[in-house]
Design a protein around this motif. Structure first.
Motif: not given
Length: 285
Positions: A26-27, A116-117, A122-125, A202-204
Motif C-alpha cells: 500500500l505504501v 526496493q520494496s 520505502l521510507k526512503g522513497a 510510515v510516520e505512525r
C-alpha cells in the motif's frame, strides 16, 4: 472518510494480523500514485481539455496572458501598469517553478524502477518524494495568486473604461482562466494528497509493525476492558491525538466557494420573488 483513509485504517488491521507485505504494498502504491498525479500535471488531461504539445500548466499561463492582453489593449494608467508588471513577474517565477517541478519529477521517475520494496527502502522513497509534494503545493498556491493578479488587472482596466467594447470577451476569458486555475490547482493537490497518505502510514508505523499511536490505535488486555465495564468506546483506550494543523486547507478557496454558492442562492431568491409577484398579480392580489 476518503477511500484512501479507509484503506489506511484497514492497513492497521493488516499489521495487527501480521500481513506486513500488504501494508508495504500500500505504501508503494501511494508512492506510484504520487508520481502518476505529478506526471498528469504536465501532460494532456481531460480535466484541462486537449492541448497539443502543451501540458495544463502552460495552457493555464497562456489563458492568463490572453486575459491580461485583452484587458490592457490600450495604454495603461499607473495602477494598471503596475498590476501588469506584477503579473509578469509572478508569471515568470511560476514558469521557472514549473520547470523545476518537471525536473524533480523526471529525477524521481528515473529512480523509481530501481526502488526496493522493503520497509526502509520505502521510507526512503517517501522522504525523497516530499520535495515533489511540497513543490506541487506551492504551485497550486501560485496558480491562485496568478489568477488574482490577472483578475485585478482586468478590474482596473474595466474601471478605467478601457474594456467597455470587449466586456463579454473579457468575462469569457476570466471564467475560462478561473476554471483552468481550479482544475490545475486540484490536479496539483492530488500529488501532495497521495504523498501524505504514504507519509501518514510510515510516520505512525515506522517499523511496519503495529504499535500504540495516541488518538488512533492501542492494544489492550481483556482485563482492562473488563475494568471499564466492558465498554468498547475507542476514546477510553486510545486517548487524544495531538492537534495537527491542516496545511492544505485553503481558506480563501473555501470562502470563494461559499461566496459563489451565496450568489447563486441570491439569484434564485430574486427569481422566486418575481414568480411569486407575478402569481399575485394574476390572482388580482
Amino acid at each position: 472518510f476518503s477511500p484512501e483513509q479507509e484503506q489506511n485504517l484497514l492497513a492497521i488491521v493488516w499489521l495487527y494480523r501480521g500481513r506486513r507485505d500488504q501494508y508495504l504494498a500500500l505504501v508503494a502504491d501511494y508512492c506510484r500514485r504520487t508520481l502518476a498525479e505529478a506526471a498528469a500535471c504536465l501532460e494532456n488531461s481531460s480535466s484541462f481539455g486537449p492541448v497539443s504539445d502543451r501540458g495544463p500548466l502552460p495552457a493555464f499561463l497562456a489563458s492568463l496572458a490572453d486575459l491580461a492582453a485583452a484587458a490592457a489593449s490600450t495604454p495603461l494608467d499607473k495602477p494598471a501598469a503596475a498590476a501588469l508588471a506584477e503579473l509578469n513577474v509572478a508569471q515568470a517565477l511560476f514558469e521557472a517553478d514549473v520547470s523545476a517541478f518537471r525536473q524533480a519529477l523526471a529525477e524521481q521517475q528515473a529512480a523509481w524502477p530501481a526502488q526496493q520494496s522493503d520497509n526502509e527502502a520505502l521510507k526512503g522513497a517517501v522522504a525523497r518524494l516530499a520535495g515533489l509534494a511540497e513543490r506541487s503545493r506551492d504551485l497550486a498556491r501560485q496558480s491562485d495568486l496568478l489568477y488574482k493578479l490577472a483578475a485585478r488587472l482586468v478590474e482596473l482596466c474595466e474601471g478605467a473604461g478601457r474594456a467597455a467594447g470587449n466586456g463579454r470577451a473579457l468575462n469569457r476569458l476570466r471564467r475560462a482562466a478561473d476554471e483552468a486555475r481550479q482544475a490545475a490547482a486540484e490536479q496539483l493537490r492530488q500529488v501532495r494528497y497521495f504523498w501524505r497518505q504514504a507519509h501518514w502510514l510510515v510516520e505512525r508505523f515506522p517499523e511496519a509493525e503495529l504499535r500504540d499511536v495516541p488518538g488512533l490505535v492501542r492494544l489492550v488486555e481483556v482485563q482492562e476492558i473488563a475494568a471499564n465495564d466492558w465498554s468498547l468506546t475507542p476514546g477510553r483506550y486510545v486517548g487524544v491525538a495531538p492537534a495537527v494543523e491542516d496545511e492544505d486547507f485553503d481558506f480563501e478557496e473555501t470562502l470563494r466557494e461559499i461566496h459563489g454558492e451565496l450568489e447563486e442562492l441570491n439569484a434564485e431568491a430574486v427569481e422566486l420573488a418575481a414568480r411569486i409577484q407575478r402569481s399575485f398579480e394574476e390572482l388580482g392580489i
